[in-house]
Write a protein that holds these residues in place. Structure first.
Motif, PDB file in Angstrom:
ATOM      1  N   TYR A 205      -4.594 -11.644   2.566  1.00 11.36           N
ATOM      2  CA  TYR A 205      -3.834 -11.277   1.390  1.00 11.36           C
ATOM      3  C   TYR A 205      -3.487  -9.785   1.435  1.00 11.36           C
ATOM      4  O   TYR A 205      -2.450  -9.189   1.045  1.00 11.36           O
ATOM      5  CB  TYR A 205      -4.750 -11.411   0.248  1.00 11.36           C
ATOM      6  CG  TYR A 205      -4.279 -10.951  -1.208  1.00 11.36           C
ATOM      7  CD1 TYR A 205      -3.701 -11.861  -1.910  1.00 11.36           C
ATOM      8  CD2 TYR A 205      -4.295  -9.659  -1.628  1.00 11.36           C
ATOM      9  CE1 TYR A 205      -3.142 -11.600  -3.221  1.00 11.36           C
ATOM     10  CE2 TYR A 205      -4.011  -9.345  -2.732  1.00 11.36           C
ATOM     11  CZ  TYR A 205      -3.304 -10.445  -3.670  1.00 11.36           C
ATOM     12  OH  TYR A 205      -2.769 -10.113  -4.755  1.00 11.36           O
ATOM     13  N   GLY A 206      -4.204  -8.973   1.895  1.00 11.25           N
ATOM     14  CA  GLY A 206      -3.959  -7.377   1.936  1.00 11.25           C
ATOM     15  C   GLY A 206      -2.843  -6.992   2.689  1.00 11.25           C
ATOM     16  O   GLY A 206      -1.866  -6.320   2.330  1.00 11.25           O
TER      17      GLY A 206
ATOM     18  N   GLN B 148       0.318  -8.291   0.954  1.00 13.62           N
ATOM     19  CA  GLN B 148       0.660  -7.573  -0.114  1.00 13.62           C
ATOM     20  C   GLN B 148       1.420  -6.259   0.596  1.00 13.62           C
ATOM     21  O   GLN B 148       2.246  -5.658  -0.117  1.00 13.62           O
ATOM     22  CB  GLN B 148      -0.425  -7.244  -1.111  1.00 13.62           C
ATOM     23  CG  GLN B 148      -0.148  -6.423  -2.247  1.00 13.62           C
ATOM     24  CD  GLN B 148       1.070  -7.197  -3.072  1.00 13.62           C
ATOM     25  OE1 GLN B 148       0.593  -8.538  -3.505  1.00 13.62           O
ATOM     26  NE2 GLN B 148       1.954  -6.815  -3.366  1.00 13.62           N
ATOM     27  N   ALA B 149       0.736  -5.414   1.326  1.00  8.74           N
ATOM     28  CA  ALA B 149       1.344  -4.267   1.815  1.00  8.74           C
ATOM     29  C   ALA B 149       2.670  -4.573   2.527  1.00  8.74           C
ATOM     30  O   ALA B 149       3.402  -3.609   2.264  1.00  8.74           O
ATOM     31  CB  ALA B 149       0.284  -3.783   2.861  1.00  8.74           C
TER      32      ALA B 149
ATOM     33  N   ASP C  97       0.796 -15.863  -2.738  1.00 11.83           N
ATOM     34  CA  ASP C  97      -0.425 -15.971  -3.708  1.00 11.83           C
ATOM     35  C   ASP C  97      -1.098 -17.329  -3.568  1.00 11.83           C
ATOM     36  O   ASP C  97      -2.572 -17.549  -3.261  1.00 11.83           O
ATOM     37  CB  ASP C  97      -0.303 -15.562  -4.947  1.00 11.83           C
ATOM     38  CG  ASP C  97      -0.181 -14.076  -5.490  1.00 11.83           C
ATOM     39  OD1 ASP C  97      -0.302 -13.421  -4.388  1.00 11.83           O
ATOM     40  OD2 ASP C  97       0.232 -13.853  -6.516  1.00 11.83           O
TER      41      ASP C  97
ATOM     42  N   SER D 214      -8.336 -16.652  -0.961  1.00 14.37           N
ATOM     43  CA  SER D 214      -9.061 -15.129  -0.915  1.00 14.37           C
ATOM     44  C   SER D 214      -9.539 -14.747  -2.208  1.00 14.37           C
ATOM     45  O   SER D 214      -9.179 -15.335  -3.272  1.00 14.37           O
ATOM     46  CB  SER D 214      -7.494 -14.320  -0.753  1.00 14.37           C
ATOM     47  OG  SER D 214      -6.635 -14.374  -1.807  1.00 14.37           O
TER      48      SER D 214
ATOM     49  N   GLN E 236      -8.639 -12.307  -4.069  1.00 15.36           N
ATOM     50  CA  GLN E 236      -8.073 -11.910  -4.991  1.00 15.36           C
ATOM     51  C   GLN E 236      -7.279 -12.920  -5.885  1.00 15.36           C
ATOM     52  O   GLN E 236      -6.803 -12.697  -6.985  1.00 15.36           O
ATOM     53  CB  GLN E 236      -6.593 -11.167  -4.233  1.00 15.36           C
ATOM     54  CG  GLN E 236      -7.271  -9.794  -3.457  1.00 15.36           C
ATOM     55  CD  GLN E 236      -7.714 -10.065  -1.995  1.00 15.36           C
ATOM     56  OE1 GLN E 236      -8.211 -11.013  -1.891  1.00 15.36           O
ATOM     57  NE2 GLN E 236      -7.586  -8.973  -1.439  1.00 15.36           N
TER      58      GLN E 236
END
Length: 556
Positions: free
Chosen positions: A264-265, A268-269, A474, A480, A482
């Protein structure tokens, strides 16, 4: 966007001034059916954290269908069906099922409404060329820089201008649904009594997240919970869930979807920086430039479905459009590679052009297929590209119907036999080389004229040119932390009655658990649950809208 663990939080839509809502009548060539349509726009600004975006993107839009004999105010309707679109799909795709459902209910004395939602990212679409009503004018506007009504097309929006979409995922999508409902129907008790929440394809998964969401930041209070905004759920060739597992084939293999193994991180980055694409697309067919052609093809069929088409000769000669034409209109791999014969080498009516782009015996992508009839007017042969007829290679992506293609370039005028003329006495009964009939009356359910109208006459697109990549990543990363924290009320998925309607030949055929008691629409493809004609070839009313109207009538 500021978040409290385990909840979706944002500024709730409050009191509205006169300049925060517009409702515009929609005039179409639809037959008189006792249904009134309008386009509604409600101002619901994004949080400041989304950054710079066009002013139009601080508005939410939907198509409102209601009984002409019913009340003017939505709050006074007997029921309201709120529909989330599928992937790469806009509000205009619901036109037929919305009209049919409202009309069926009215016949039985119930005045309901159907709201077809547009995702926020559709604010980037420019309908000026299509709104001209002339397909050649539209081509010149979108591809040759010519003005229409004093306006010049700004071009298709590239990744560098989509920074605000890096945050447009499942959280904001369900928040948009909640804020729209709260703005249009401020009374929560009324929403719980009258609103039926659902969607098509990916819209079923979005509905699942909505049902499980919490919107006030306090899980202990439940009036704001998603499931308490709905009296029931409906799923159109999908299920109400929080998983993409049931929708295999709904996302093409060749899109620019990032590798979810990144986590996820990292994803998103990548979206924030622009290293990853913020809008989902593919090299051919599934990108803003080529999807615009579907509406333009619809324009020709609306004007005169039986007239010889001039569109193939008028198309731009750029690589993207030409590669798409080759992909869709090549008999075999050799034809695709050589580009000859090309679509412009065949004489086709406007109906045949649209049928070639959307029919399940022509287009090779299952999630784009509808059952609108068959070619006529000349000999046809098996279409063996990208897969041969009878092959079971990736049926979820390509479908299982035999594909056909005209066989005589520079020859006869190929016409289109509409769904309700398949199987008539004058039907040639075209067959594959192995003797298999390409189609039959029981397999044809959608009217090509209605499909054309939905593509060309709606102020909100049938297709979605700028689908947020984050919405899919997502959901694919649903385990995840988040994303998991967004599922605050998991019991919400089963807290209300659910109607599940499946396309008999669609993406989920034979894969939905029997305990969901799905209604199966025989012969339907994935899009047919939205586009099917009100009266079928067996003389019976269309089953999807009939069951939706019955579900809306049943006391909750």
């Amino acid at each position: 966007m500021l978040l409290t663990a385990g909840a979706l939080t944002a500024t709730t839509a409050g009191a509205r001034a006169d300049d925060t809502r517009t409702e515009t009548p929609v005039v179409t060539s639809a037959p008189a059916d006792g249904v009134t349509e309008s386009m509604v726009r409600v101002k619901v600004p994004l949080p400041a954290s989304f950054g710079t975006r066009p002013a139009a993107c601080d508005w939410l839009s939907y198509l409102r269908y209601r009984s002409s004999a019913g009340p003017d105010a939505s709050a006074d309707a007997d029921r309201i069906l709120l529909a989330q679109p599928g992937i790469l799909e806009g509000a205009g795709a619901f036109d037929s099922v919305a009209r049919n459902t409202v009309a069926r209910a009215a016949e039985q004395g119930s005045h309901i409404e159907f709201w077809a939602l547009d995702r926020r990212s559709n604010c980037l679409e420019d309908r000026t060329g299509v709104a001209s009503g002339d397909q050649f004018t539209a081509v010149d506007y979108y591809y040759r820089g010519k003005q229409v009504a004093g306006r010049t097309f700004d071009g298709y929006v590239g990744n560098g201008r989509l920074g605000w979409m890096a945050k447009l995922g499942i959280e904001q999508t369900v928040r948009d649904e909640y804020d729209l409902l709260a703005a249009e129907l401020p009374d929560q008790a009324l929403r719980k009594q009258k609103v039926l929440c659902g969607g098509h394809s990916l819209g079923g998964v979005i509905t699942g997240y909505f049902a499980a969401a919490d919107f006030d930041g306090d899980p202990r209070t439940t009036k704001d919970a998603g499931h308490n905004q709905c009296a029931g759920y409906f799923a159109l060739d999908t299920t109400v869930s929080t998983s993409l597992a049931d929708l295999s084939g709904s996302i093409p293999d060749d899109t620019n979807l990032p590798d979810i193994g990144l986590g996820y991180g990292a994803v998103q980055a990548g979206l924030d920086s622009g290293v990853l694409p913020r809008s989902l697309s593919a090299p051919v067919l599934l990108n803003p430039e080529t999807m615009t052609l579907l509406a333009i093809a619809g324009m020709g069929a609306v004007r005169d479905v039986d007239a010889e088409a001039g569109l193939p000769d008028h198309l731009p000669q750029n690589l993207n459009v030409q590669a798409t034409n080759r992909f869709l209109f090549s008999e075999d791999t050799a034809t695709f590679l050589s580009g000859s014969p090309a679509v412009k080498d065949f004489r086709l009516t406007n109906g045949a052009v649209l049928g070639a782009l959307m029919d399940d015996q022509s287009v090779p992508l299952a999630f784009l297929q509808s059952s609108v009839g068959f070619f006529d007017g000349g000999p046809v042969v098996d279409k063996s590209f990208p897969v041969a007829n009878g092959s079971q290679a990736q049926p979820g992506l390509f479908g299982t119907e035999y594909k056909a293609i005209p066989d005589r370039p520079h020859g006869p005028l190929y016409t289109w036999r509409n769904y309700d003329r398949v199987g008539d006495a004058d039907d040639p009964g075209y067959r594959s080389a192995d003797g298999t009939p390409f189609t039959s009356a029981g397999k044809e359910v959608s009217d090509i004229r209605e499909l054309a109208r939905s593509l060309a006459e709606q102020p909100l697109d049938f297709t979605e040119q700028y689908f947020p990549t984050k919405l899919v990543t997502d959901i694919q990363l649903s385990t995840s932390p988040q994303v998991k924290r967004l599922v605050v009320h998991p019991g919400g998925l089963t807290a209300n009655p659910t109607l599940t309607v499946l396309a008999g030949d669609g993406l989920l055929a034979g894969r939905v658990p029997a305990d969901l008691n799905p209604v199966v629409a025989d012969g339907y493809q994935h899009l047919d649950v939205l586009t099917a004609a009100p009266v079928q070839n067996n003389g019976r009313p269309e089953p999807v809208s009939t069951n939706l109207a019955r579900f809306a009538r049943t006391p909750r």
